[in-house]
Write a protein that holds these residues in place. Structure first.
Motif, PDB file in Angstrom:
ATOM      1  N   PRO A   1     -23.983  -7.565  -7.393  1.00 15.24           N
ATOM      2  CA  PRO A   1     -25.445  -7.359  -7.489  1.00 15.24           C
ATOM      3  C   PRO A   1     -26.108  -8.101  -8.647  1.00 15.24           C
ATOM      4  O   PRO A   1     -27.115  -8.779  -8.419  1.00 15.24           O
ATOM      5  N   PRO A   2     -25.564  -8.048  -9.898  1.00  6.43           N
ATOM      6  CA  PRO A   2     -26.202  -8.854 -10.943  1.00  6.43           C
ATOM      7  C   PRO A   2     -26.183 -10.331 -10.607  1.00  6.43           C
ATOM      8  O   PRO A   2     -27.166 -11.045 -10.870  1.00  6.43           O
ATOM      9  N   ALA A   3     -25.075 -10.813 -10.002  1.00  4.02           N
ATOM     10  CA  ALA A   3     -25.006 -12.228  -9.639  1.00  4.02           C
ATOM     11  C   ALA A   3     -26.094 -12.562  -8.625  1.00  4.02           C
ATOM     12  O   ALA A   3     -26.783 -13.581  -8.749  1.00  4.02           O
ATOM     13  N   PHE A   4     -26.275 -11.687  -7.628  1.00  4.46           N
ATOM     14  CA  PHE A   4     -27.277 -11.949  -6.593  1.00  4.46           C
ATOM     15  C   PHE A   4     -28.684 -11.939  -7.191  1.00  4.46           C
ATOM     16  O   PHE A   4     -29.503 -12.811  -6.896  1.00  4.46           O
ATOM     17  N   ILE A   5     -28.948 -10.949  -8.064  1.00  4.26           N
ATOM     18  CA  ILE A   5     -30.291 -10.853  -8.652  1.00  4.26           C
ATOM     19  C   ILE A   5     -30.563 -12.063  -9.545  1.00  4.26           C
ATOM     20  O   ILE A   5     -31.626 -12.675  -9.472  1.00  4.26           O
ATOM     21  N   ALA A   6     -29.562 -12.439 -10.360  1.00 11.89           N
ATOM     22  CA  ALA A   6     -29.767 -13.571 -11.266  1.00 11.89           C
ATOM     23  C   ALA A   6     -29.983 -14.854 -10.480  1.00 11.89           C
ATOM     24  O   ALA A   6     -30.900 -15.639 -10.787  1.00 11.89           O
TER      25      ALA A   6
ATOM     26  N   LEU B   1       0.849  -1.186   0.000  1.00 13.39           N
ATOM     27  CA  LEU B   1       0.000   0.000   0.000  1.00 13.39           C
ATOM     28  C   LEU B   1       0.887   1.240   0.000  1.00 13.39           C
ATOM     29  O   LEU B   1       1.986   1.182   0.497  1.00 13.39           O
ATOM     30  N   PRO B   2       0.507   2.408  -0.469  1.00 10.24           N
ATOM     31  CA  PRO B   2      -0.785   2.645  -1.071  1.00 10.24           C
ATOM     32  C   PRO B   2      -0.862   2.174  -2.516  1.00 10.24           C
ATOM     33  O   PRO B   2      -0.072   2.566  -3.334  1.00 10.24           O
ATOM     34  N   SER B   3      -1.825   1.268  -2.780  1.00 11.42           N
ATOM     35  CA  SER B   3      -2.108   0.847  -4.136  1.00 11.42           C
ATOM     36  C   SER B   3      -3.616   0.808  -4.275  1.00 11.42           C
ATOM     37  O   SER B   3      -4.309   0.311  -3.398  1.00 11.42           O
ATOM     38  N   ASP B   4      -4.104   1.347  -5.373  1.00 11.19           N
ATOM     39  CA  ASP B   4      -5.547   1.437  -5.574  1.00 11.19           C
ATOM     40  C   ASP B   4      -6.162   0.141  -6.037  1.00 11.19           C
ATOM     41  O   ASP B   4      -7.361   0.010  -6.051  1.00 11.19           O
ATOM     42  N   ARG B   5      -5.297  -0.830  -6.456  1.00  8.41           N
ATOM     43  CA  ARG B   5      -5.858  -1.923  -7.241  1.00  8.41           C
ATOM     44  C   ARG B   5      -6.918  -2.702  -6.491  1.00  8.41           C
ATOM     45  O   ARG B   5      -8.003  -2.934  -6.992  1.00  8.41           O
ATOM     46  N   PHE B   6      -6.604  -3.105  -5.233  1.00  7.82           N
ATOM     47  CA  PHE B   6      -7.557  -3.965  -4.557  1.00  7.82           C
ATOM     48  C   PHE B   6      -8.817  -3.209  -4.167  1.00  7.82           C
ATOM     49  O   PHE B   6      -9.913  -3.763  -4.227  1.00  7.82           O
ATOM     50  N   LEU B   7      -8.655  -1.936  -3.787  1.00 10.96           N
ATOM     51  CA  LEU B   7      -9.831  -1.133  -3.458  1.00 10.96           C
ATOM     52  C   LEU B   7     -10.724  -1.003  -4.691  1.00 10.96           C
ATOM     53  O   LEU B   7     -11.946  -1.115  -4.612  1.00 10.96           O
ATOM     54  N   PHE B   8     -10.085  -0.793  -5.847  1.00 11.46           N
ATOM     55  CA  PHE B   8     -10.845  -0.667  -7.091  1.00 11.46           C
ATOM     56  C   PHE B   8     -11.558  -1.979  -7.412  1.00 11.46           C
ATOM     57  O   PHE B   8     -12.727  -1.985  -7.787  1.00 11.46           O
ATOM     58  N   LEU B   9     -10.834  -3.109  -7.234  1.00 10.82           N
ATOM     59  CA  LEU B   9     -11.453  -4.412  -7.505  1.00 10.82           C
ATOM     60  C   LEU B   9     -12.635  -4.646  -6.566  1.00 10.82           C
ATOM     61  O   LEU B   9     -13.684  -5.131  -6.992  1.00 10.82           O
ATOM     62  N   SER B  10     -12.463  -4.300  -5.274  1.00 11.74           N
ATOM     63  CA  SER B  10     -13.554  -4.473  -4.304  1.00 11.74           C
ATOM     64  C   SER B  10     -14.763  -3.651  -4.716  1.00 11.74           C
ATOM     65  O   SER B  10     -15.900  -4.130  -4.700  1.00 11.74           O
ATOM     66  N   TRP B  11     -14.498  -2.402  -5.079  1.00 14.92           N
ATOM     67  CA  TRP B  11     -15.572  -1.493  -5.496  1.00 14.92           C
ATOM     68  C   TRP B  11     -16.286  -2.029  -6.721  1.00 14.92           C
ATOM     69  O   TRP B  11     -17.517  -2.076  -6.785  1.00 14.92           O
ATOM     70  N   PHE B  12     -15.490  -2.491  -7.700  1.00 15.37           N
ATOM     71  CA  PHE B  12     -16.070  -2.998  -8.935  1.00 15.37           C
ATOM     72  C   PHE B  12     -16.945  -4.221  -8.645  1.00 15.37           C
ATOM     73  O   PHE B  12     -18.063  -4.331  -9.144  1.00 15.37           O
ATOM     74  N   ALA B  13     -16.435  -5.125  -7.792  1.00 17.67           N
ATOM     75  CA  ALA B  13     -17.200  -6.325  -7.462  1.00 17.67           C
ATOM     76  C   ALA B  13     -18.468  -5.953  -6.700  1.00 17.67           C
ATOM     77  O   ALA B  13     -19.548  -6.461  -6.996  1.00 17.67           O
ATOM     78  N   HIS B  14     -18.346  -5.056  -5.729  1.00 20.17           N
ATOM     79  CA  HIS B  14     -19.481  -4.715  -4.872  1.00 20.17           C
ATOM     80  C   HIS B  14     -20.584  -4.019  -5.664  1.00 20.17           C
ATOM     81  O   HIS B  14     -21.759  -4.164  -5.344  1.00 20.17           O
ATOM     82  N   LEU B  15     -20.203  -3.262  -6.697  1.00 21.10           N
ATOM     83  CA  LEU B  15     -21.204  -2.497  -7.445  1.00 21.10           C
ATOM     84  C   LEU B  15     -21.646  -3.165  -8.736  1.00 21.10           C
ATOM     85  O   LEU B  15     -22.809  -3.048  -9.125  1.00 21.10           O
ATOM     86  N   PHE B  16     -20.718  -3.857  -9.409  1.00 24.00           N
ATOM     87  CA  PHE B  16     -21.040  -4.283 -10.776  1.00 24.00           C
ATOM     88  C   PHE B  16     -21.001  -5.788 -11.001  1.00 24.00           C
ATOM     89  O   PHE B  16     -21.513  -6.258 -11.992  1.00 24.00           O
ATOM     90  N   LEU B  17     -20.362  -6.566 -10.137  1.00 24.95           N
ATOM     91  CA  LEU B  17     -20.347  -8.021 -10.321  1.00 24.95           C
ATOM     92  C   LEU B  17     -21.324  -8.718  -9.391  1.00 24.95           C
ATOM     93  O   LEU B  17     -22.136  -9.530  -9.810  1.00 24.95           O
TER      94      LEU B  17
END
Lengths: 283, 445
Positions: free
Chosen positions: B207-212, B189-205
């Motif tokens: 929720p669609p998985a849960f809804i489907a 750290l400081p590296s944005d990568r994991f925070l970005f991956l967490s954010w991407f998963a939490h918002l875009f991977l």
């Protein structure tokens, strides 16, 4: 009625059969519309308060009242308009959940493809993906500085004191963080005794060898370093060997020395790579 | 002639309502309550999450926070934490949204765990509902993913440690672990990568998985007709009983959702969920005394705490505590949940269809197995709190850890044996009772 029905599991209260609600005629539309209207008014009040910057307690209370008003209205609908249960013969479901029939040839070819693909992916990952650097930012001669860049003299660390330090120019980098301790008693082997200055000043990596957390707590009673994540405990007098908890590898030690100007410097890199040991043995 | 609302109601009635073919049947009762709570909690999470997503910044870049928080005004903070403080202190209603979001996440996980436990204990997973059970386990995993990424995102004091622990678990995999960890976490750290991956998963991977998965799960429930508790008026093995989805089940669900929203509002007034101001941001120079993940992941940290320190090497593979507690045991637990129906089918030689739910003590093998799995999960879960227990009981933490190690190898077997015994006695009692019952019926007639 004394002869009760022979149920499948005696001792448990069976579900009661229900029919249409006997209160169907009691439905009062004005009651429902009234409460829904009150909820609507409450919602407008909530919006006004929301954009007026009201606090969490005010917004929460108004939101609670709106939700309760909706509850009262819907409760009346559910209770009076219940049409009761309906019963239907179960459909034939014997075709469900049967594994898809595949030919053995397809299974063999698919299996081989998966194994080969997986091995190729693992090989690619192992051969071409980056690995963490072997050492740290410490090198012989780098001065120990605090987070704001102040160099340290041996006298700056009192008895039982702990200071987190970095190599000069790398302040705040995570993997180079080191704990500088003033022990109460003299360190003993297997400690690297050449790396101790002023008899009791000693430095270890701040990253736990178990799971990589900051081993940030020092217990002066038994001169032990303690990790807040999983309670790994290290004996600071004896090369930070683990004494309790889940860690199996000592914390890397930073060999210390004194610069001619009097401040503390490192005389080499950490004795091992900082951080968790990992599942692969280095060759 | 008819109004749009009336024609919509008619359409719903034909598709999912009283005139639907095949008929739409949804039961009421504990099982329906638990699954409805989960769906309602997800709806609340979705609504609050969409609003929060606009104000959140997934970055660790130091930024100067300026706003109405007296504690942090003018301070340099990681970008993510600064945006969380902005949401809580400066955005209208932001703190309420964050508190409701966190409270609803607890509700979602609690209802999912209870639902899963009920399915296992009553045998609802048997043919023809194996696939329904597997999608349910998938939903549980997605919810845990939400939990972990949601904890990382604010980048509070323990986020850095959580991130390092996940990295250490990846490192513990032989041969490819370090490479995998470096790819995902991008070094120090400081590296944005994991925070970005967490954010991407939490918002875009996720929720669609849960809804489907939820849609698929519900479609299967509808298609197979729900399994039901035994009742005196109908034989649920050949008859399915329930209310149509429209309007009855929808009305009940709407009523329940309104009630839950009221409950969450009340909880958000009374309890400071999610108030990170006093915890502070993650900074490499800072440290804390007690590091805990969200409770759905306590069993992971509990494993890391109570599995002993081991280290031995075979064929260039170093087997460590982290590999056992972070990879092997969770895989066994989740695998056990998913594969238990197949194990039971094989052990009991029972491959038939079952539509009637059992009492938890009806089948001795299942009573024992479910008790065993639950106890293992509970010992690991409470093992995640050894430091807190040691503090409360004012005993050394080493003693608490030792107690948990002993409990881990004794309690599951002990309690499973007790459950099997209780189940057998219950069956024996029932065999005795059945003739008595018949006699009284004959006497009555």
């Amino acid at each position: 009625m004394s002869g009760s029905l022979p149920t499948e599991s005696p001792g448990r209260r069976p579900t009661e059969p229900t029919g249409p609600s006997p209160r169907r005629e009691d439905f009062r539309p004005l009651w429902v519309y009234g409460w829904l209207g009150a909820a609507g008014v409450g919602l407008i009040v909530l919006m006004v308060l929301w954009f007026g910057g009201a606090g969490v307690e005010v917004l929460g209370t108004v939101g609670l009242l709106v939700a309760l008003a909706v509850c009262v209205a819907l409760h009346h609908v559910v209770v009076t308009q219940d049409a009761g249960e309906r019963a239907f013969a179960r459909p034939d479901t014997s075709g469900f959940d049967v594994p898809v029939l595949v030919k053995r040839r397809h299974l063999v070819v698919g299996g081989i493809a998966v194994v080969v693909g997986g091995l190729l992916a693992l090989f690619g990952l192992q051969r071409f993906a980056p690995r963490p650097p072997p050492g740290s930012d410490w090198s012989a001669g780098s001065a120990l500085v605090t987070i704001d860049g102040t160099r340290l003299q041996p006298g700056d660390v009192p008895l039982g004191g702990v200071v987190t330090v970095w190599p000069e120019g790398f302040e705040g980098t995570e993997r180079a963080a080191v704990m500088l301790l003033r022990l109460r008693d003299l360190p003993e082997p297997p400690t690297l005794l050449d790396g101790v200055v002023d008899e009791t000043l000693i430095a270890y990596s701040r990253l736990c060898t178990h799971a990589g957390c900051a081993v940030a707590l020092y217990r002066d009673v038994d001169q032990a370093l303690f990790c807040p994540c999983h309670q790994a405990t290290f004996d600071a007098r004896r090369a930070a060997t683990p004494t309790a908890g889940p860690a199996s590898t000592p914390l890397p030690q930073l060999p210390l020395g004194l610069a001619p100007e009097g401040h503390i410097i490192a005389t080499g890199d950490l004795t091992a790579r900082p951080g968790p040991v990992g599942g692969t043995v280095d060759v | 002639m008819s109004s749009p609302i009336a024609s919509l109601a008619g359409y719903l009635d034909r598709r999912i309502g009283r005139r639907a073919d095949p008929p739409s049947l949804w039961p009421t009762g504990v099982g329906a309550l638990l699954s409805h709570v989960a769906i309602a909690a997800f709806l609340v999470l979705f609504a609050t999450g969409v609003l929060l997503a606009f104000a959140y910044q997934p970055t660790v870049e130091p930024t100067v926070y300026e706003g109405s928080s007296e504690l942090y005004d003018g301070q340099t903070l990681p970008g993510a934490f600064a945006s969380i403080i902005t949401i809580s202190e400066d955005m209208p209603g932001g703190l309420l949204l964050r508190r409701i979001h966190v409270a609803a996440s607890h509700l979602l996980l609690l209802s999912l765990v209870a639902h899963l436990l009920r399915v296992l204990a009553t045998g609802a997973f048997r043919r023809p509902r194996l696939a329904t059970h597997l999608t349910g386990v998938g939903l549980m995993l997605v919810a845990m993913g939400f939990s972990y990424t949601g904890e990382i995102m604010p980048f509070g004091l323990v986020s850095g440690s959580s991130l390092r622990i996940a990295e250490a678990v990846m490192y513990s995999l032989p041969f490819v672990g370090e490479q995998l960890g470096t790819l995902v976490f991008d070094g120090a750290l400081p590296s944005d990568r994991f925070l970005f991956l967490s954010w991407f998963a939490h918002l875009f991977l996720l929720p669609p998985a849960f809804i489907a998965l939820t849609a698929w799960h519900l479609w299967q429930v509808h298609h197979r007709r729900p399994a039901l508790e035994p009742r005196p008026d109908v034989d649920v093995a050949i008859t399915a009983v329930g209310r149509p989805l429209w309007p009855d089940a929808v009305a009940r669900f709407a009523f329940l959702t309104a009630g839950l929203v009221a409950l969450l509002m009340l909880a958000s007034i009374l309890i400071p969920w999610a108030d990170l101001e006093l915890e502070g941001p993650f900074l490499t120079a800072e440290a804390t005394n007690s590091v805990h993940p969200p409770w759905p992941l306590f069993f992971l940290t509990g494993g890391l705490r109570i599995v002993p320190a081991i280290e031995f090497v075979i064929f260039g593979v170093r087997i460590t505590n982290v590999l056992i507690a972070g990879v092997v045991i969770p895989s066994l637990l989740v695998g056990g949940l998913a594969l238990y129906p197949f194990l039971e089918r094989w052990v009991l030689k029972d491959d038939a269809e079952h539509h009637r739910l059992d009492h938890p003590l009806d089948v001795p093998f299942r009573a024992g197995a479910v008790t065993f799995m639950t106890t293992v999960a509970l010992v690991f879960t409470f093992g995640g709190a050894v430091d807190v227990l040691a503090f409360w009981l004012t005993v050394p933490v080493e003693g608490v850890v030792l107690t948990f190690r002993i409990m881990l190898i004794t309690l599951p077997f002990l309690l499973a044996a007790l459950a099997v015994r209780a189940s057998r006695r219950r069956l024996a009692r029932r065999h005795e009772q059945v003739p008595t019952r018949r006699r009284t019926t004959e006497e009555a007639t």
